[in-house]
Design an enzyme around this catalytic site. Structure first.
Site, PDB file in Angstrom:
ATOM      1  CG  HIS A 216       1.797  -4.892  -2.232  1.00 14.49           C
ATOM      2  ND1 HIS A 216       1.697  -3.599  -1.770  1.00 14.49           N
ATOM      3  CD2 HIS A 216       0.993  -5.634  -1.412  1.00 14.49           C
ATOM      4  CE1 HIS A 216       0.885  -3.554  -0.726  1.00 14.49           C
ATOM      5  NE2 HIS A 216       0.446  -4.778  -0.488  1.00 14.49           N
ATOM      6  CD  GLU A 217      -0.363  -9.286  -1.871  1.00 13.11           C
ATOM      7  OE1 GLU A 217      -0.144  -9.866  -0.786  1.00 13.11           O
ATOM      8  OE2 GLU A 217      -1.174  -8.356  -1.970  1.00 13.11           O
TER       9      GLU A 217
ATOM     10  CG  HIS B  89       2.087  -8.364   2.715  1.00 12.25           C
ATOM     11  ND1 HIS B  89       2.058  -7.568   3.843  1.00 12.25           N
ATOM     12  CD2 HIS B  89       1.208  -7.798   1.845  1.00 12.25           C
ATOM     13  CE1 HIS B  89       1.215  -6.572   3.666  1.00 12.25           C
ATOM     14  NE2 HIS B  89       0.697  -6.687   2.462  1.00 12.25           N
TER      15      HIS B  89
END
Length: 362
Positions: free
Chosen positions: A151-152, A155
């Site tokens: 997820h990170e 980003h």
């Protein structure tokens, strides 16, 4: 299970996760002890690098000559498929007491920008609070923590691939910002990807097919609970940010908010007001719903790859990169999404993923 074990006859909110975990174990025979050995931190990180390379042709090379923000951080130079420099990517994964707040997040020390016609690459960091190694074992992640890493990284990849004329345009509107991160989570547990990075830290054995099948079968477990607590927090957020006068009693205000939506008694909002940091000091004021909306977007966008029959279809990946990841807030985001998908997003893919709807037959 509670009654069988002599537990409470009525499940309270504080009982839910304890007994839900027992149900999950009984129904799917999945627990951390059997899974964690296959999710060594460095392998998961290399797995996400593999996905990025397969999708977009980008590569990550560790550099010991680049200054790091903390001695435990690592620096990677990021290059495009043609060898050109895209940016610098830092990872700062270990938990530290005293000098690091809890949670996981992505920051930019320098956003991408164009100066005198030349692209200046961003400097991006992924920060997590993963456990430290114990004994002679390396850092082993839970499958949820592995998804957090993916997820990170989503980003970070969004920032690293950015190609906007002004640095102020590198960020997207709040209700679109989680699409690049949440779509990456889809690849984390795909069997085709797991066999690349999910290897036993002692033996090097690839995660067994039987375990992968268990992960797939358990993927929809308790999603009703998850979505209700998420949506409840989103509504509580909006209720706070549409007040004209402050309530005298925070708990009474929460109770009134939940009663209005007929919240099931056994579930509470994901965050209570007094520690709901997302909506007070993290820029999500009246926007916490964006995580739920981004689920609609990421499921629908990932479905585009599924429809091609290839998780790494290069044409689809290139379209997603050019129309979504590179554009930031330089154009209307729904216009960008429709340019990628050919239509507005549909909720159907998310409902199927959560198990709330059956997939349409071909």
């Amino acid at each position: 299970i509670a009654r069988k074990e002599g537990g409470p006859s009525t499940i309270e909110p504080w009982d839910w996760r304890y007994y839900a975990e027992k149900v999950k174990k009984a129904q799917y025979d999945v627990d951390r002890q059997s899974l964690d050995p296959y999710f060594k931190l460095e392998n998961v990180r290399d797995g996400v690098f593999y996905v990025a390379n397969k999708l977009y042709g980008v590569s990550f090379t560790e550099r010991s000559d680049i200054p790091v923000p903390n001695p435990e951080a690592k620096a990677f130079e990021v290059k495009d498929a043609d060898g050109s420099h895209l940016g610098v990517f830092y990872t700062d994964y270990p938990a530290r007491t005293g000098s690091k707040r809890v949670g996981a997040w992505t920051n930019s020390y320098r956003p991408q920008q164009i100066v005198d016609g030349k692209r200046i690459g961003p400097i991006v960091v992924n920060v997590c609070n993963f456990p430290r190694p114990t004994g002679d074992a390396p850092v082993l992640l839970s499958i949820e923590e592995a998804k957090t890493l993916f997820h990170e990284f989503g980003h970070a990849l969004n920032s690293l691939l950015s190609r906007v004329p002004y640095r102020g345009l590198s960020s997207t509107p709040r209700d679109f910002a989680e699409l690049p991160s949440q779509i990456m989570e889809n690849w984390a547990t795909e069997p085709e990807v797991l066999k690349v990075y999910a290897k036993h830290y002692r033996t090097g054995e690839v995660i067994p097919v039987a375990l992968v099948e268990k992960i797939e079968k358990a993927s929809q477990f308790d999603e009703g609970f998850n979505q209700v607590e998420y949506l409840a927090a989103s509504i509580l957020d909006m209720d706070w940010h549409t007040l004209t006068t402050a309530p005298a009693d925070v708990t009474a205000f929460e109770n009134e908010s939940m009663a209005r939506i007929q919240m099931p008694r056994e579930i509470v909002p994901r965050y209570r007001s007094t520690y709901f940091n997302h909506i007070w000091n993290s820029g999500y004021s009246a926007g916490y719903y964006s995580y739920v909306w981004s689920q609609v977007l990421d499921a629908d966008a990932f479905q585009a790859f599924k429809e091609k029959g290839n998780l790494f279809d290069r044409a689809t990946a290139t379209s997603f990169r050019r129309n979504v990841l590179e554009k930031g807030g330089s154009e209307d985001v729904m216009t960008l999404y429709k340019r990628f998908r050919g239509r507005e997003p549909s909720v159907d893919a998310l409902l199927v993923r959560l198990g709330f709807k059956k997939a349409a037959k071909n």
